[in-house]
Design an enzyme around this catalytic site. Structure first.
Site, PDB file in Angstrom:
ATOM      1  N   GLU A   1      23.805   1.971  37.455  1.00 46.19           N
ATOM      2  CA  GLU A   1      23.151   3.235  37.113  1.00 46.19           C
ATOM      3  C   GLU A   1      24.011   4.409  37.575  1.00 46.19           C
ATOM      4  O   GLU A   1      24.749   4.300  38.575  1.00 46.19           O
ATOM      5  CB  GLU A   1      21.773   3.289  37.809  1.00 46.19           C
ATOM      6  CG  GLU A   1      21.017   4.585  37.563  1.00 46.19           C
ATOM      7  CD  GLU A   1      19.565   4.532  38.036  1.00 46.19           C
ATOM      8  OE1 GLU A   1      19.170   3.531  38.668  1.00 46.19           O
ATOM      9  OE2 GLU A   1      18.833   5.501  37.749  1.00 46.19           O
TER      10      GLU A   1
ATOM     11  N   ASN B   1      16.023   5.175  36.520  1.00 45.48           N
ATOM     12  CA  ASN B   1      15.355   6.461  36.377  1.00 45.48           C
ATOM     13  C   ASN B   1      16.265   7.488  35.695  1.00 45.48           C
ATOM     14  O   ASN B   1      15.801   8.374  34.985  1.00 45.48           O
ATOM     15  CB  ASN B   1      14.924   6.985  37.752  1.00 45.48           C
ATOM     16  CG  ASN B   1      13.905   6.058  38.417  1.00 45.48           C
ATOM     17  OD1 ASN B   1      13.253   5.259  37.755  1.00 45.48           O
ATOM     18  ND2 ASN B   1      13.776   6.163  39.736  1.00 45.48           N
TER      19      ASN B   1
ATOM     20  N   ASN C   1      12.709   3.095  30.706  1.00 47.68           N
ATOM     21  CA  ASN C   1      12.779   2.478  32.030  1.00 47.68           C
ATOM     22  C   ASN C   1      11.521   2.788  32.820  1.00 47.68           C
ATOM     23  O   ASN C   1      11.085   3.949  32.855  1.00 47.68           O
ATOM     24  CB  ASN C   1      13.985   3.038  32.802  1.00 47.68           C
ATOM     25  CG  ASN C   1      14.034   2.525  34.230  1.00 47.68           C
ATOM     26  OD1 ASN C   1      14.306   1.347  34.464  1.00 47.68           O
ATOM     27  ND2 ASN C   1      13.752   3.396  35.206  1.00 47.68           N
ATOM     28  N   GLU C   2      10.938   1.761  33.409  1.00 49.42           N
ATOM     29  CA  GLU C   2       9.785   1.939  34.315  1.00 49.42           C
ATOM     30  C   GLU C   2       8.825   3.006  33.791  1.00 49.42           C
ATOM     31  O   GLU C   2       8.443   3.932  34.527  1.00 49.42           O
ATOM     32  CB  GLU C   2      10.267   2.257  35.736  1.00 49.42           C
ATOM     33  CG  GLU C   2      11.093   1.134  36.317  1.00 49.42           C
ATOM     34  CD  GLU C   2      11.337   1.217  37.817  1.00 49.42           C
ATOM     35  OE1 GLU C   2      11.127   2.285  38.418  1.00 49.42           O
ATOM     36  OE2 GLU C   2      11.744   0.186  38.390  1.00 49.42           O
TER      37      GLU C   2
ATOM     38  N   TYR D   1      11.233  -5.494  43.472  1.00 46.78           N
ATOM     39  CA  TYR D   1      12.001  -5.201  44.695  1.00 46.78           C
ATOM     40  C   TYR D   1      11.166  -5.627  45.898  1.00 46.78           C
ATOM     41  O   TYR D   1       9.947  -5.402  45.913  1.00 46.78           O
ATOM     42  CB  TYR D   1      12.273  -3.702  44.813  1.00 46.78           C
ATOM     43  CG  TYR D   1      13.273  -3.162  43.804  1.00 46.78           C
ATOM     44  CD1 TYR D   1      14.641  -3.372  43.968  1.00 46.78           C
ATOM     45  CD2 TYR D   1      12.845  -2.427  42.705  1.00 46.78           C
ATOM     46  CE1 TYR D   1      15.561  -2.861  43.053  1.00 46.78           C
ATOM     47  CE2 TYR D   1      13.758  -1.908  41.785  1.00 46.78           C
ATOM     48  CZ  TYR D   1      15.109  -2.134  41.971  1.00 46.78           C
ATOM     49  OH  TYR D   1      16.016  -1.621  41.074  1.00 46.78           O
TER      50      TYR D   1
ATOM     51  N   GLU E   1      15.448  -5.505  36.686  1.00 47.20           N
ATOM     52  CA  GLU E   1      15.854  -4.932  37.979  1.00 47.20           C
ATOM     53  C   GLU E   1      15.194  -5.781  39.046  1.00 47.20           C
ATOM     54  O   GLU E   1      13.963  -5.955  39.033  1.00 47.20           O
ATOM     55  CB  GLU E   1      15.369  -3.482  38.145  1.00 47.20           C
ATOM     56  CG  GLU E   1      16.182  -2.461  37.412  1.00 47.20           C
ATOM     57  CD  GLU E   1      15.774  -1.022  37.741  1.00 47.20           C
ATOM     58  OE1 GLU E   1      15.401  -0.734  38.905  1.00 47.20           O
ATOM     59  OE2 GLU E   1      15.819  -0.201  36.816  1.00 47.20           O
TER      60      GLU E   1
ATOM     61  N   GLN F   1      21.607  -3.163  42.445  1.00 47.47           N
ATOM     62  CA  GLN F   1      22.575  -2.856  41.423  1.00 47.47           C
ATOM     63  C   GLN F   1      23.875  -3.584  41.758  1.00 47.47           C
ATOM     64  O   GLN F   1      23.835  -4.452  42.621  1.00 47.47           O
ATOM     65  CB  GLN F   1      22.753  -1.343  41.346  1.00 47.47           C
ATOM     66  CG  GLN F   1      21.423  -0.647  40.956  1.00 47.47           C
ATOM     67  CD  GLN F   1      21.545   0.830  40.617  1.00 47.47           C
ATOM     68  OE1 GLN F   1      22.630   1.369  40.495  1.00 47.47           O
ATOM     69  NE2 GLN F   1      20.408   1.523  40.468  1.00 47.47           N
TER      70      GLN F   1
HETATM   71  O1  AHR Z   1      17.580   0.736  41.109  1.00 46.53           O
HETATM   72  C1  AHR Z   1      17.115   1.933  41.661  1.00 46.53           C
HETATM   73  C2  AHR Z   1      15.906   2.471  40.930  1.00 46.53           C
HETATM   74  O2  AHR Z   1      14.846   1.588  41.100  1.00 46.53           O
HETATM   75  C3  AHR Z   1      16.011   2.595  39.434  1.00 46.53           C
HETATM   76  O3  AHR Z   1      16.597   3.787  39.029  1.00 46.53           O
HETATM   77  C4  AHR Z   1      14.599   2.538  38.974  1.00 46.53           C
HETATM   78  O4  AHR Z   1      14.460   1.967  37.700  1.00 46.53           O
HETATM   79  C5  AHR Z   1      13.907   1.721  40.061  1.00 46.53           C
HETATM   80  O5  AHR Z   1      12.779   2.360  40.526  1.00 46.53           O
END
Ligand code: AHR
Length: 483
Positions: free
Chosen positions: A25, A70, A170-171, A241, A289, A335
Site C-alpha cells: 500500500e 485505505n 477496500n474495507e 488482523y 489482508e 504488508q
Molecule cells: O494494512 C493496513 C490497513 O489495514 C489497510 O490500509 C486497511 O485496509 C486495513 O485497515
C-alpha cells in the site's frame, strides 16, 4: 505422546498458491524507501531496491495486492502514470500525507513481473466512480486503438499489462473508510462497477470487499452481494488482523480457533447461497489482508517489530488457510515491506523479521493437494477455548510426490510425537526445517539479525514411523517422500 497420522488418500482440496500472496500500500515506507527508492545505491536503474526484490523472492509470493488499503479509497490512478516529474502530488487523506505519485500502475506491474507475481489491483470505490474503474481496466488490459491504450503505449508499455485480479473497494464496511458503504449501497456499487469492468475485459476476476470489521452486518453484507452479484463476483474478501494486547501467550496461541470459526462460517454462507441461488460458477474466499498488527496500530508508518510468538501466529494462520483450501483460494500478507511487514529496510540494507521465516518455509515447501491430517495428544486452554491441540498441523502432497507436513508447537515445552503413515513407508531422509528462537519474545534487530531464524537438519523414518521431538514454541516443516 502426540500422534500425527497421515493418509495420502485423504485429500481435502487442491492448494491454491495464491494463499501465499502479499499486499503493498502507499503507506509509510512500504513503497517509497521500501520497494522503490529512487537514487539509492541499492536500487536498480528503475528505482526498485534490489535487496528487497531478493528478499521478497524468498517469500515466493504469486500475487500482490495494490495500491491499498485505505489509501485506495481516495486514489486517482491517472495521477500515477506518465512522466514522473509531471505527476501531481496530492493530499492523501487516509494516512494524512502527501502522495507524490512517482510510483504508480506501470511501476507496480513492472515490480510484480520482476518478482514473478501477478498484480492484483484494487479500484477506488470510496470517492471514486465506475468510469475511473473501467478506464483503469482499459488502460491496463486494452488492445484496441483507443485513447487509453495509446496512453499506455506512449508511457512505454506496448503490450497490455494483462491484470487478471481486480478488487472493488477496500474495507467498505468500516467507518474509517472514505466512502464507507451500507450493505445495500455496496452490493449495488459492486454490481455496477463490476458489470462495466467486465464489459471492458470479460476475462478479469473480481474481488468483493465482504467484511473487515466483523460487525453485526457481515452476514447481511455477504448475502446481498451474492444475491445481487452472484454472476460477477469471483472472490469474497475478508480481512483478519490479530495481536497479543493482553500479553497472554496461551490466549494468543488460541486466537487461530476464532479464525477457524469465522472461516467455517463464511464458507457456510457461501455454500448456502451457491445452493440457494443455484449459482454454478465458482466463488471463493480471499483473505486479502491478514497479519499480526497491534503494537503499531496508531503509530506513523505502522512499523511493527515482530517476535517469535508472532511468527507462530503467522504459521497458525497459514495452517488454517491450508485446512480450508476448498474455499480459501487467495490470501495476502499485509504488508510486504516496512509497514506491518516481514522485511524492514534502512538506507543501507534490510532486516528479515521473525515472521519472514514461517512464511518463506510454507510458501517454498507447500503445494499440490492439502491432506486431512489426523492428530491426537496434548491439549491446552487459552482465552475462551479449552481442549485445544498443542500441536497444530497441516500437510500437502506436492506434484513431485513429496509430503510437506507443518507443525506449530504452541507450548513453551517440548512435544514428543509419532508421525505414522497410513499407507507406504518413509523413503529416504526427512528434511526438517525449524523456525525458533531463545524465547517467545525474541526478535531480530539489525545488530542481532538471526535471533529468530530457520535451521535445518535431516531425520530418518523407520518404516511407516517417524518419532520427532518438536522444540518448544517452534514452527517445523517436515518434507519427505513415501515409498
Ligand atoms: O494494512 C493496513 C490497513 O489495514 C489497510 O490500509 C486497511 O485496509 C486495513 O485497515
Amino acid at each position: 505422546m502426540n500422534v500425527i497420522a497421515l493418509d495420502p488418500r485423504r485429500v481435502v482440496a487442491e492448494l491454491d498458491r495464491n494463499v501465499f500472496g502479499g499486499f503493498a500500500e502507499h503507506l509509510g515506507r512500504c513503497i517509497y524507501g521500501g520497494i522503490y527508492d529512487e537514487g539509492s545505491p541499492l536500487a536498480d536503474e528503475e528505482g526498485f531496491r534490489k535487496d528487497v526484490l531478493e528478499a521478497l523472492k524468498g517469500l515466493r509470493m504469486p500475487i500482490i495486492r495494490y495500491p491499498g488499503g485505505n489509501f485506495v479509497s481516495g486514489y486517482r490512478w491517472m495521477d500515477g502514470i506518465g512522466p514522473k516529474d509531471e505527476r501531481p502530488p496530492r493530499a492523501e487523506l487516509a494516512w494524512h500525507t502527501v502522495e507524490s505519485n512517482r510510483f504508480g500502475t506501470d511501476e507496480f506491474v513492472s515490480f510484480c513481473r520482476k518478482l514473478g507475481a501477478e498484480p492484483y489491483l484494487v479500484v477506488n470505490c470510496g470517492d471514486g466512480d465506475m468510469r475511473e474503474a473501467r478506464d483503469w481496466v482499459e488502460y491496463c488490459n486494452g488492445t484496441a486503438d483507443t485513447h487509453l491504450v495509446r496512453l499506455r503505449r506512449r508511457n512505454g508499455y506496448e503490450a497490455p499489462h494483462a491484470v487478471t485480479y481486480w478488487g472493488i473497494g477496500n474495507e467498505v464496511d468500516g467507518p474509517w473508510q472514505m466512502g464507507m458503504k451500507t450493505p445495500q449501497e455496496y452490493a449495488r456499487a459492486f454490481t455496477e462497477f463490476g458489470k462495466l469492468m467486465k464489459m471492458v475485459d470479460p476475462s478479469i476476476k473480481l474481488v468483493a470487499s465482504w467484511t473487515s470489521g466483523w460487525f453485526e452486518d457481515w452476514v447481511e453484507r455477504g448475502q446481498l452481494l451474492l444475491e445481487q452479484a452472484g454472476n460477477l463476483v469471483d472472490y469474497m474478501a475478508i480481512h483478519w488482523y490479530v495481536g497479543n494486547r493482553e500479553d497472554d501467550f496461551a490466549r494468543y496461541m488460541a486466537l487461530s480457533e476464532l479464525f477457524e470459526e469465522r472461516l467455517s462460517a463464511t464458507e457456510g454462507l457461501l455454500k448456502a447461497m451457491l445452493a440457494c441461488r443455484k449459482i454454478k460458477r465458482p466463488i471463493y474466499l480471499a483473505v486479502d489482508e491478514w497479519n499480526v498488527w497491534y503494537r503499531a496500530r496508531g503509530a506513523e508508518g505502522l512499523e511493527e517489530v515482530y517476535n517469535l510468538e508472532d511468527a507462530l501466529v503467522v504459521a497458525l494462520q497459514l495452517n488454517a488457510f491450508m485446512r480450508h483450501a476448498r474455499w480459501v483460494k487467495m490470501a495476502n500478507l499485509a504488508q510486504i515491506v516496512n509497514v506491518i511487514a516481514p522485511i524492514l529496510t534502512r538506507p543501507d540494507g534490510l532486516l528479515l523479521q521473525s515472521i519472514y521465516y514461517p512464511f518463506a518455509l510454507y510458501s517454498q515447501q507447500a503445494g499440490g493437494e492439502v491432506l486431512d491430517v489426523y492428530w491426537e495428544g496434548d491439549t491446552f486452554s487459552g482465552g475462551d477455548y479449552t481442549g485445544l491441540r498443542v500441536l497444530d498441523v497441516a500437510a500437502t502432497r506436492r506434484a513431485d510426490g513429496h509430503i510437506a507436513l507443518f507443525v506449530v508447537n504452541r507450548s513453551t515445552g517440548e512435544a514428543e510425537a509419532r508421525i505414522s503413515l497410513q499407507e507406504g513407508a518413509f523413503a529416504g531422509d526427512v528434511q526438517c526445517w525449524v523456525v525458533n528462537g531463545p524465547h517467545i519474545k525474541a526478535y531480530n534487530t539489525f545488530e542481532a539479525p538471526h535471533t529468530v531464524a530457520l535451521t535445518s537438519r535431516r531425520l530418518e523414518g523407520q518404516g511407516n514411523r517417524l518419532d520427532v521431538t518438536f522444540e518448544p514454541h517452534s514452527v517445523t516443516g517436515l518434507v519427505f517422500r513415501i515409498a
